[in-house]
Design an enzyme around this catalytic site. Structure first.
Site, short mmCIF file in Angstrom:
data_model
loop_
_atom_site.label_atom_id
_atom_site.label_comp_id
_atom_site.label_asym_id
_atom_site.label_seq_id
_atom_site.Cartn_x
_atom_site.Cartn_y
_atom_site.Cartn_z
N ARG A 116 -18.48 32.84 38.68
CA ARG A 116 -17.07 33.67 39.82
C ARG A 116 -16.01 32.66 39.88
NH1 ARG A 116 -18.02 39.40 38.82
NH2 ARG A 116 -19.55 39.71 39.36
N ALA A 118 -24.15 44.94 37.76
CA ALA A 118 -23.31 45.84 38.71
C ALA A 118 -21.76 45.60 38.26
CB ALA A 118 -22.71 44.87 40.19
N GLU A 174 -13.17 49.17 49.02
CA GLU A 174 -13.69 49.78 47.37
C GLU A 174 -15.18 49.89 48.29
OE1 GLU A 174 -15.55 46.68 44.32
OE2 GLU A 174 -15.49 45.21 46.01
N GLU A 222 -17.60 40.43 26.01
CA GLU A 222 -16.56 39.06 25.38
C GLU A 222 -15.61 38.47 26.24
OE1 GLU A 222 -14.02 42.39 25.66
OE2 GLU A 222 -15.85 42.59 24.64
#
Length: 179
Positions: free
Chosen positions: A51, A63, A111, A131
């Site tokens: 990440r 997720a 969010e 990808e």
């Protein structure tokens, strides 16, 4: 009433300020979805990926974003979960049940994250993400899942605390059905 100012617009996020409060808005209409998936062998599915915001490898449950493209703009959280589960893990679910939704970080973002439970899994492809992703899938026996997550933390991985919420939902499905 304090004026809201847009500080920056991105593809998926918008940075805003209201008074002294700065926060991020998700620009996709549906928020996010986290998938609690357990195989027929009673293994919980976790995904490992790098990440960039954290600059490290993370351990998460599968997720994704709801309505993250024009092709999926009207999808529900459970529809997005089915799509993301196959993309990330290679498993398809016969049923996906909504558990609950709530804010991911109420002090920093609007969010909303939906938690869903994927059932009756069948391997349909290899998974690993699209990808732009390089995802490793881990199938961890449910009875060992919490200990495995803690070990990954000691190994230097960033473990999303929501993983422990997901394990709670697995162990307390009857309670969550009453909500």
């Amino acid at each position: 009433m304090t004026e809201t100012v847009t500080l920056c617009n991105g593809t998926w996020l918008r940075l805003k300020r209201r008074g002294r409060w700065e926060y991020a808005e998700r620009t996709n209409p549906g928020g996010g979805v986290m998938i609690i998936a357990v195989t027929d062998a009673d293994c919980v599915l976790f995904v490992e990926q790098y990440r960039p915001a954290l600059e490290c490898m993370t351990i998460e449950m599968p997720a994704g974003l709801v309505g993250d493209s024009l092709d999926h703009s009207a999808e529900s959280a459970t529809d997005a979960a089915g799509r993301e589960l196959v993309e990330e893990t290679g498993y398809a679910a016969a049923t996906i049940d909504f558990i609950m939704e709530g804010p991911t970080s109420a002090g920093m973002s609007n969010e909303i994250l939906a938690f869903v439970r994927a059932r009756k899994l069948t391997r349909v492809e290899s998974g690993g993400g699209d990808e732009t992703e390089d995802i490793t899938v881990h199938e961890v026996p449910r009875k060992d899942a919490a200990r495995w997550l803690v070990r990954k933390m000691t190994d230097g991985y960033s473990v999303d605390p929501k993983m422990f919420a997901g394990l709670f939902f697995l162990e307390h499905e009857d309670l969550m059905r009453q909500a």
